[in-house]
Motif scaffolding. Sequence first.
Motif, PDB file in Angstrom:
ATOM      1  N   LYS A 179       0.824  -1.198   0.000  1.00 53.34           N
ATOM      2  CA  LYS A 179       0.000   0.000   0.000  1.00 53.34           C
ATOM      3  C   LYS A 179       0.867   1.260   0.000  1.00 53.34           C
ATOM      4  O   LYS A 179       0.591   2.229  -0.696  1.00 53.34           O
ATOM      5  CB  LYS A 179      -0.913   0.010   1.223  1.00 53.34           C
ATOM      6  CG  LYS A 179      -1.885   1.182   1.242  1.00 53.34           C
ATOM      7  CD  LYS A 179      -2.822   1.115   2.446  1.00 53.34           C
ATOM      8  CE  LYS A 179      -3.785   2.310   2.441  1.00 53.34           C
ATOM      9  NZ  LYS A 179      -4.706   2.260   3.617  1.00 53.34           N
ATOM     10  N   ALA A 180       1.969   1.226   0.777  1.00 54.51           N
ATOM     11  CA  ALA A 180       2.885   2.368   0.828  1.00 54.51           C
ATOM     12  C   ALA A 180       3.543   2.590  -0.531  1.00 54.51           C
ATOM     13  O   ALA A 180       3.719   3.740  -0.965  1.00 54.51           O
ATOM     14  CB  ALA A 180       3.940   2.121   1.905  1.00 54.51           C
ATOM     15  N   VAL A 189       3.880   5.749  -5.688  1.00 48.53           N
ATOM     16  CA  VAL A 189       3.764   5.863  -7.142  1.00 48.53           C
ATOM     17  C   VAL A 189       2.718   6.922  -7.507  1.00 48.53           C
ATOM     18  O   VAL A 189       2.934   7.756  -8.402  1.00 48.53           O
ATOM     19  CB  VAL A 189       3.381   4.497  -7.755  1.00 48.53           C
ATOM     20  CG1 VAL A 189       3.043   4.647  -9.226  1.00 48.53           C
ATOM     21  CG2 VAL A 189       4.516   3.506  -7.577  1.00 48.53           C
ATOM     22  N   LEU A 190       1.582   6.919  -6.814  1.00 48.92           N
ATOM     23  CA  LEU A 190       0.499   7.852  -7.117  1.00 48.92           C
ATOM     24  C   LEU A 190       0.905   9.282  -6.816  1.00 48.92           C
ATOM     25  O   LEU A 190       0.440  10.226  -7.499  1.00 48.92           O
ATOM     26  CB  LEU A 190      -0.749   7.478  -6.306  1.00 48.92           C
ATOM     27  CG  LEU A 190      -1.445   6.185  -6.714  1.00 48.92           C
ATOM     28  CD1 LEU A 190      -2.566   5.856  -5.731  1.00 48.92           C
ATOM     29  CD2 LEU A 190      -1.993   6.287  -8.143  1.00 48.92           C
TER      30      LEU A 190
END
Length: 289
Positions: free
Chosen positions: A280-281, A286-287
């Motif tokens: 998730k991290a 990336v986002l």
Amino acid sequence: MAIDGAVITLFLLDKEPTGRIKGSMEGRPGVVYKIPRTLADNCNDLKYLQQSGVYFLMGTDKDDNASIYIGQGGIRKNGLGVLSRAVEAHQSIDYWTEAIIITTSDDSFGPTEISFLENKFCNMAKKGNRYKVTNNVEPTIGNISEEKECVLEEFISYIKMIIGTMGYKIFDPIGKSTKTKEDKLITTLKGYKAYGKRTNDGFMVFKGSEVVQEKTASCPNYVIRNRDKYKSKIKNGKLIEDILFSSPSAAATFVHFASANGLLVWKRVSDGMTLGEIEKALEEKVLNS
């Protein structure tokens, strides 16, 4: 900036990716064919398959092991070559579903060169450990000069690239990535400790990992089948070699001998973060980049 690349051409003979495929590299004499067993009798008009070459017969055996037989074939009295030899000589091998045929566009290799290639490919497949090599006898390497060996080693290097481009990782060792403190993962249960890591191929559980000995009452049948499949790789409750699984959860259920969520039970050794939290991290990074 110059690109140090290679041009590989895949020609779909039947206009289908599941059909016959011819692979070649720009400026190189090597030719590779992928032939489904069901289409092997449709290849008598392919001239390169009427020459000498090396063949791989690949499939899944009765114990669900990815298996491969490696052999060679020369030009025969009936005018046919390596594919004919592969099909006729090994009708008793019922597991194979696809054949890989390796030959040349100029028919430049004789029996000595073909024997060398057969031996090298066989040993490379064993070292890669992705397939169960079913040859009963190791092929003879033959006697070649140092100059010819240099030529053949170069031939092997780009044939590997062509075969890899076709989607086969026959010679690449499974999950050979560094086991650093930063990315090594651990799962524990009932005092057992197992270590693993995501790889490009799936999730690897490392040699030396401890596995739970008694299954739970609700243990899924596929986990029981996996334990039976890999029982030869467990000794005194520990893995005696690395095992690759399709996902973190498949690896976790194997280790725990019970249902398990791999994103929750695998944790990073260095800081205790679960695999789910790690991923998730990474997604957020990336986002936000």
